[in-house]
Design an enzyme around this catalytic site. Structure first.
Site, PDB file in Angstrom:
ATOM      1  N   ILE A 205      53.861  17.054  70.272  1.00  0.00           N
ATOM      2  CA  ILE A 205      52.775  16.995  71.258  1.00  0.00           C
ATOM      3  C   ILE A 205      52.369  15.539  71.503  1.00  0.00           C
ATOM      4  CG2 ILE A 205      51.819  19.252  70.644  1.00  0.00           C
ATOM      5  CD1 ILE A 205      49.504  17.476  69.276  1.00  0.00           C
ATOM      6  N   ASP A 206      52.773  14.635  70.582  1.00  0.00           N
ATOM      7  CA  ASP A 206      52.314  13.247  70.661  1.00  0.00           C
ATOM      8  C   ASP A 206      52.880  12.486  71.867  1.00  0.00           C
ATOM      9  OD1 ASP A 206      51.269  14.026  68.263  1.00  0.00           O
ATOM     10  OD2 ASP A 206      52.645  12.864  67.026  1.00  0.00           O
ATOM     11  N   LYS A 243      21.653  15.208  77.578  1.00  0.00           N
ATOM     12  CA  LYS A 243      20.996  14.648  76.395  1.00  0.00           C
ATOM     13  C   LYS A 243      21.968  14.174  75.315  1.00  0.00           C
ATOM     14  CE  LYS A 243      20.166  19.174  74.309  1.00  0.00           C
ATOM     15  NZ  LYS A 243      19.243  20.107  73.767  1.00  0.00           N
ATOM     16  N   TYR A 244      23.247  14.559  75.444  1.00  0.00           N
ATOM     17  CA  TYR A 244      24.169  14.184  74.379  1.00  0.00           C
ATOM     18  C   TYR A 244      25.276  13.253  74.853  1.00  0.00           C
ATOM     19  CZ  TYR A 244      22.414  18.237  71.756  1.00  0.00           C
ATOM     20  OH  TYR A 244      21.634  19.136  71.095  1.00  0.00           O
ATOM     21  N   MET A 251      44.335  14.473  68.976  1.00  0.00           N
ATOM     22  CA  MET A 251      45.525  14.229  68.147  1.00  0.00           C
ATOM     23  C   MET A 251      46.539  13.367  68.892  1.00  0.00           C
ATOM     24  SD  MET A 251      47.214  17.313  66.069  1.00  0.00           S
ATOM     25  CE  MET A 251      46.628  17.660  64.440  1.00  0.00           C
ATOM     26  N   GLU A 312      43.735   9.579  68.046  1.00  0.00           N
ATOM     27  CA  GLU A 312      43.799   9.806  66.596  1.00  0.00           C
ATOM     28  C   GLU A 312      44.180   8.540  65.820  1.00  0.00           C
ATOM     29  OE1 GLU A 312      45.737  13.466  64.586  1.00  0.00           O
ATOM     30  OE2 GLU A 312      47.362  12.043  64.804  1.00  0.00           O
ATOM     31  N   ARG A 419      48.293  22.865  69.528  1.00  0.00           N
ATOM     32  CA  ARG A 419      49.685  22.828  69.080  1.00  0.00           C
ATOM     33  C   ARG A 419      50.401  24.176  69.154  1.00  0.00           C
ATOM     34  NH1 ARG A 419      50.257  19.381  63.644  1.00  0.00           N
ATOM     35  NH2 ARG A 419      49.862  21.434  62.760  1.00  0.00           N
TER      36      ARG A 419
HETATM   37  P1  FBP Z   1      54.931  15.751  64.708  1.00  0.00           P
HETATM   38  O1  FBP Z   1      55.229  16.501  65.965  1.00  0.00           O
HETATM   39  O2  FBP Z   1      55.416  14.349  64.773  1.00  0.00           O
HETATM   40  O3  FBP Z   1      55.415  16.470  63.511  1.00  0.00           O
HETATM   41  O4  FBP Z   1      53.346  15.639  64.559  1.00  0.00           O
HETATM   42  C1  FBP Z   1      52.439  16.242  65.379  1.00  0.00           C
HETATM   43  C2  FBP Z   1      51.033  16.140  64.852  1.00  0.00           C
HETATM   44  O5  FBP Z   1      50.303  17.141  65.520  1.00  0.00           O
HETATM   45  C3  FBP Z   1      50.360  14.774  64.980  1.00  0.00           C
HETATM   46  O6  FBP Z   1      49.750  14.599  66.237  1.00  0.00           O
HETATM   47  C4  FBP Z   1      49.368  14.812  63.854  1.00  0.00           C
HETATM   48  O7  FBP Z   1      49.035  13.519  63.411  1.00  0.00           O
HETATM   49  C5  FBP Z   1      50.090  15.564  62.777  1.00  0.00           C
HETATM   50  O8  FBP Z   1      50.984  16.424  63.452  1.00  0.00           O
HETATM   51  C6  FBP Z   1      49.190  16.379  61.876  1.00  0.00           C
HETATM   52  O9  FBP Z   1      49.952  16.849  60.809  1.00  0.00           O
HETATM   53  P2  FBP Z   1      49.649  18.124  59.923  1.00  0.00           P
HETATM   54  O10 FBP Z   1      50.130  19.324  60.667  1.00  0.00           O
HETATM   55  O11 FBP Z   1      50.500  17.899  58.711  1.00  0.00           O
HETATM   56  O12 FBP Z   1      48.195  18.156  59.657  1.00  0.00           O
END
Ligand code: FBP
Length: 543
Positions: A205-206, A243-244, A251, A312, A419
């Protein structure tokens, strides 16, 4: 199940994926004539991959021969790392291709990532299983994991398993780390003179698996749509109650692609882009000053609300923080035999200078998180650091100094929510095409490539699937968990000269004071969704 809950699932199960034209006919593999390279240190990469280095990028052409026969194949597929929407469709696309070409072919789902491979835990996939997961989010069909496997043990035992089971190929659906292991495995098999294909699929997803060939990884489209929906809803709430302030961390690991895409979709008052902060060598104090300047400027105009998006990986780009993270990692690794957890106080005793000052002034919870959240190679896990809370806490302190006592701020972290959602039509189609592509390469005996699709911003029929030799993504570095130089996939960060960031710059000043928030609503599955692409993809390729 109540009717409505069943309805969306049934509807998604029946969604008909749209394949590129070339994948709807019989094909053969050809070289594109373009030679692959690597991302740095070619001599060393060549040494690491004597068989795979410099091979041409491959694509498909129509096979006009008559009476094409496909022999039965036995293929294994494995998920690795964090889930990303669309993963099931890679399996489904591969399964449909293999079975349609020869009903005696088998697809094995390896459970729990690479550890399942070592422990030989797998399931032979059937129509009944596959039909439950068409266009459905998650990685739960065969599960995933991040367990580190020592290459010296993993590659020989994998090869043994393949030979014993008569496997023709392994497909690795993973991010940069998993595809690095897949590349090493492909090279190892070739060096042993065996004929087993290893094929990679770009998942995350990154959105940071891209290069001159690879346009995007799967999952980025859906995840950014999910986060943007949530951010948009928060924006409307902020506008309604006035107000916020809302500090929203999204991520995305190191790179700020997810934060930038969400900003382009929703128009927040501010988004922090880690790569820009690094370039400007901004300190934490500098970042806090900028945020507080905006809060005060808006307050003077009677605007007590606002929305800030935080990537993140932000802390990695703040110079004094990246030094601190490095030093903490080193201190922990210098004591490999220690079994008990480090305490905040013990770490304070070990640190010096700026790192000591920064660490001892962090809120206690965050200081502890820095010690406890580790990934498989022992490094700090960024997603576990509550940057949203750190920024809120620091802004409160700074605003108090400036004479503002009543700063109401809500923090949010959107990560896991995005995810495993139902994949967008784009991710369904893209993943199905990637699975189909992998199957065709396996049939042709190709190994050592990552599958990709060119022209994903165009309509699906025009997409051009290809295979990029693995070494293209690598440079060689010495890391702190393996000896000598090792291939590492180059991190593709936000390009500050690229169109997505430059587009944000055009609107940045306007979005600060004018609430031009956009609530994009939920992902659209019906109607004309053909041209819905991420803004990043459109800006990077269409114009
Ligand atoms: P990868 O796709 O590279 O495995 O990571 C995706 C991710 O969602 C990152 O954005 C996040 O930092 C990490 O996984 C979180 O990892 P975990 O599932 O171990 O908490």
């Amino acid at each position: 199940l109540p009717f409505k809950r069943r309805f969306i699932r049934t509807h998604r199960l029946r969604y008909q994926t749209l394949l590129p034209e070339i994948l709807s006919v019989e094909t053969k593999v050809e070289s594109t004539g373009i030679l692959s390279g690597c991302s740095g240190k070619p001599e060393e990469v060549k040494k690491g991959f004597p068989n795979l280095y410099g091979r041409p990028v491959l694509h498909f052409v129509k096979n006009k021969s008559e009476n094409i026969e496909h022999k039965p194949l036995k293929v294994a597929i494995v998920f690795s790392g964090g889930p990303a929407p669309g993963g099931h469709n890679v399996i489904v696309g591969l399964y449909d291709l293999l079975k349609s070409h020869n009903k005696n072919s088998e697809l094995w789902g390896i459970y729990h990532s690479m550890s399942g491979l070592l422990e030989e835990r797998y399931i032979v996939l059937t129509d009944e299983i596959i039909d439950q997961y068409r266009n459905i989010g998650g990685f739960n069909m065969i599960l995933t994991g991040r367990k580190y496997t020592d290459p010296k043990v993993a590659y020989p035992s994998f090869l043994k398993f393949c030979k014993k089971s008569g496997l023709n190929a392994l497909v690795v659906v993973g991010g940069d780390g998993s595809n690095t292991r897949a590349a090493n495995m492909a090279e190892y098999i070739l060096q042993n003179g065996e004929d087993i294909s290893v094929i990679g699929i770009p998942k995350t997803i990154d959105g940071d698996i891209k290069n001159r060939f690879m346009e995007t990884s799967f999952g980025f489209d859906t995840a950014t749509k999910v986060y943007s929906q949530l951010i948009g809803n928060i924006m409307i709430d902020a506008l309604s109650s006035e107000k916020y302030w809302h500090f929203v961390k999204v991520m995305g690991r190191s790179a700020s692609h997810v934060a930038l895409e969400c900003a382009l979709k929703t128009h927040p008052n501010m988004v922090l882009i880690g790569e820009e902060i690094e370039k400007r060598r901004q300190t934490l104090k500098g970042v806090i000053r900028d945020i507080c300047d905006l809060i005060v400027e808006r307050r003077k105009k009677g605007l007590n609300h606002g929305v800030l998006i935080i990537p993140e990986g932000l802390v990695e780009f703040i110079p004094e923080f990246s030094v601190l993270i490095h030093e903490v990692n080193e201190i922990v690794k210098e004591n490999p035999n220690r079994t008990e957890r480090w305490t905040r106080e013990e770490m304070i005793e070990q640190l010096n200078g700026n790192s000591l000052e920064l660490y001892s002034n962090l809120p206690k919870g965050i200081a502890r998180e820095l010690l406890y959240s580790k990934d498989w190679c022992g490094d700090i896990t960024l997603s576990k650091i509550a940057t949203d809370k750190l920024l809120k806490w620091s802004c409160k302190k700074e605003l108090k100094k400036r004479g503002y006592d009543n700063f109401s701020c809500m923090t949010h972290f959107f990560g896991y929510e995005g995810r495993c959602g139902y994949p967008s039509n784009f991710d369904c189609d893209y993943c199905y095409a990637l699975g189909n592509t992998a199957g065709r390469f396996i049939e042709a005996g190709v190994t050592g490539v990552m599958c990709g699709v060119n022209g994903t911003w165009k309509s699906n029929e025009e997409w051009i699937p290809f295979g990029m030799p693995f070494p293209e993504m690598f440079l060689m570095t010495d890391n702190n968990f393996q000896t000598g130089l090792n291939p590492v996939a180059k991190r593709i960060l936000v390009d500050l000269e690229g169109a997505p960031f430059k587009t944000y710059l055009k609107y940045r000043d306007y979005w600060r004071m004018n609430d031009s928030y956009v609530a994009i609503g939920p992902i659209q599955f019906h109607g004309d969704t053909k041209d819905e692409r991420t803004i990043t993809l459109l800006l990077e390729h269409k114009n």
